[in-house]
Design a protein around this motif. Structure first.
Motif, PDB file in Angstrom:
ATOM      1  N   SER A 180       0.889  -1.423   0.001  1.00 17.28           N
ATOM      2  CA  SER A 180       0.164   0.158   0.116  1.00 17.28           C
ATOM      3  C   SER A 180       0.863   1.276  -0.143  1.00 17.28           C
ATOM      4  N   VAL A 181       0.509   2.146  -0.719  1.00 20.09           N
ATOM      5  CA  VAL A 181       1.276   3.596  -0.696  1.00 20.09           C
ATOM      6  C   VAL A 181       0.225   4.140  -0.789  1.00 20.09           C
ATOM      7  N   PHE A 182       0.254   5.324   0.489  1.00 22.76           N
ATOM      8  CA  PHE A 182      -0.704   6.129   0.974  1.00 22.76           C
ATOM      9  C   PHE A 182      -0.127   7.610  -0.236  1.00 22.76           C
ATOM     10  N   LYS A 183      -0.412   8.619  -0.846  1.00 19.38           N
ATOM     11  CA  LYS A 183      -0.308   9.769  -1.176  1.00 19.38           C
ATOM     12  C   LYS A 183      -1.487  11.187  -1.045  1.00 19.38           C
ATOM     13  N   VAL A 184      -0.981  12.222  -0.907  1.00 28.04           N
ATOM     14  CA  VAL A 184      -1.277  13.312  -1.146  1.00 28.04           C
ATOM     15  C   VAL A 184      -1.034  14.090  -1.984  1.00 28.04           C
ATOM     16  N   LEU A 185      -1.512  14.111  -3.054  1.00 31.37           N
ATOM     17  CA  LEU A 185      -1.743  14.587  -3.998  1.00 31.37           C
ATOM     18  C   LEU A 185      -0.703  14.431  -5.050  1.00 31.37           C
ATOM     19  N   GLY A 186      -0.068  12.860  -5.386  1.00 29.44           N
ATOM     20  CA  GLY A 186       0.223  11.881  -6.116  1.00 29.44           C
ATOM     21  C   GLY A 186       1.509  12.638  -5.874  1.00 29.44           C
ATOM     22  N   LYS A 187       1.875  12.677  -4.192  1.00 28.15           N
ATOM     23  CA  LYS A 187       3.043  12.509  -3.402  1.00 28.15           C
ATOM     24  C   LYS A 187       3.384  11.580  -2.431  1.00 28.15           C
ATOM     25  N   VAL A 188       4.109  10.358  -2.172  1.00 21.82           N
ATOM     26  CA  VAL A 188       3.840   9.730  -0.928  1.00 21.82           C
ATOM     27  C   VAL A 188       4.574  10.326   0.483  1.00 21.82           C
ATOM     28  N   PHE A 189       3.387   9.565   0.966  1.00 19.28           N
ATOM     29  CA  PHE A 189       4.270   9.945   2.597  1.00 19.28           C
ATOM     30  C   PHE A 189       4.368   8.439   3.485  1.00 19.28           C
ATOM     31  N   ALA A 190       3.659   7.428   2.545  1.00 18.45           N
ATOM     32  CA  ALA A 190       3.444   6.171   3.381  1.00 18.45           C
ATOM     33  C   ALA A 190       3.809   4.987   2.800  1.00 18.45           C
ATOM     34  N   LEU A 191       4.127   3.786   2.930  1.00 22.07           N
ATOM     35  CA  LEU A 191       4.273   2.892   2.172  1.00 22.07           C
ATOM     36  C   LEU A 191       4.724   1.729   3.302  1.00 22.07           C
ATOM     37  N   SER A 192       3.362   0.676   3.230  1.00 20.33           N
ATOM     38  CA  SER A 192       3.686  -0.050   3.777  1.00 20.33           C
ATOM     39  C   SER A 192       2.773  -1.843   3.252  1.00 20.33           C
ATOM     40  N   ALA A 193       4.007  -2.737   4.125  1.00 21.10           N
ATOM     41  CA  ALA A 193       2.890  -4.170   3.354  1.00 21.10           C
ATOM     42  C   ALA A 193       2.364  -4.444   4.280  1.00 21.10           C
ATOM     43  N   LEU A 194       0.748  -4.198   4.166  1.00 22.33           N
ATOM     44  CA  LEU A 194      -0.101  -4.290   5.261  1.00 22.33           C
ATOM     45  C   LEU A 194      -0.200  -5.448   5.836  1.00 22.33           C
ATOM     46  N   ASP A 195       0.288  -6.634   5.352  1.00 22.24           N
ATOM     47  CA  ASP A 195      -0.147  -8.143   5.632  1.00 22.24           C
ATOM     48  C   ASP A 195       0.776  -8.530   6.051  1.00 22.24           C
ATOM     49  N   GLY A 196       1.656  -7.359   6.345  1.00 18.89           N
ATOM     50  CA  GLY A 196       3.277  -7.967   7.244  1.00 18.89           C
ATOM     51  C   GLY A 196       3.483  -8.622   8.628  1.00 18.89           C
TER      52      GLY A 196
END
Length: 120
Positions: A27-43
Motif C-alpha cells: 500500500s502506497v499512501f499519497k497526498v496529491l500524487g506525493k508519497v507519505f507512507a508505504l506499507s505491506a499491511l499484511d507483513g
C-alpha cells in the motif's frame, strides 16, 4: 495498531489516497500524487516507511530500536517503523510519525495546493 487501523489513519488525511504501484501487497499512501507512507499491511511484524526530517530521523533511530533507515528508500529522509507488538512502537507515537510524514510532504507542495488542503 492493526493494519486496518494504520490504513484508516493514513486515509483520514485531506486528499489522501491508497495506491498499489509496486505490488498488490504494498500500500502506497499519497497526498496529491506525493508519497507519505508505504506499507505491506499484511507483513509480520507490521512496518511502515515514513518520511522524516533528516535530523529527527537520526535521533529517532538512536532512541528506538523499532525505527531504522527506510527500506528501499532514501535513508536520509525516510524511516522504516515497526508498528506495535513486541519491540514495536506505541500507537500514539506511530500516529505522530505518520502525521509528521504527511505534513512534510504537504509542506513541499505548491502554496495553492497547501491552501486547498487547509494546511498552510
Amino acid at each position: 495498531m492493526t493494519p486496518e487501523q494504520l490504513r484508516a489513519f493514513c486515509l483520514d488525511f485531506n486528499a489522501a489516497v491508497e495506491e498499489f504501484p509496486f505490488t498488490p501487497e504494498t500500500s502506497v499512501f499519497k497526498v496529491l500524487g506525493k508519497v507519505f507512507a508505504l506499507s505491506a499491511l499484511d507483513g509480520e511484524p507490521l512496518k511502515v516507511n515514513l518520511k522524516c526530517d533528516p535530523e529527527l530521523a537520526v535521533r529517532l533511530r538512536e532512541e528506538h530500536a523499532a525505527i531504522v533507515p527506510g527500506y528501499h528508500m532514501n535513508k536520509r529522509h525516510w524511516n522504516t517503523v515497526t508498528v506495535g507488538g513486541p519491540g514495536g512502537l506505541p500507537d500514539r507515537l506511530v500516529r505522530e510519525l505518520v502525521e509528521d510524514s504527511y505534513d512534510l510532504v504537504v509542506a513541499g507542495l505548491p502554496k495553492a495546493e497547501r491552501l486547498r488542503l487547509d494546511r498552510p
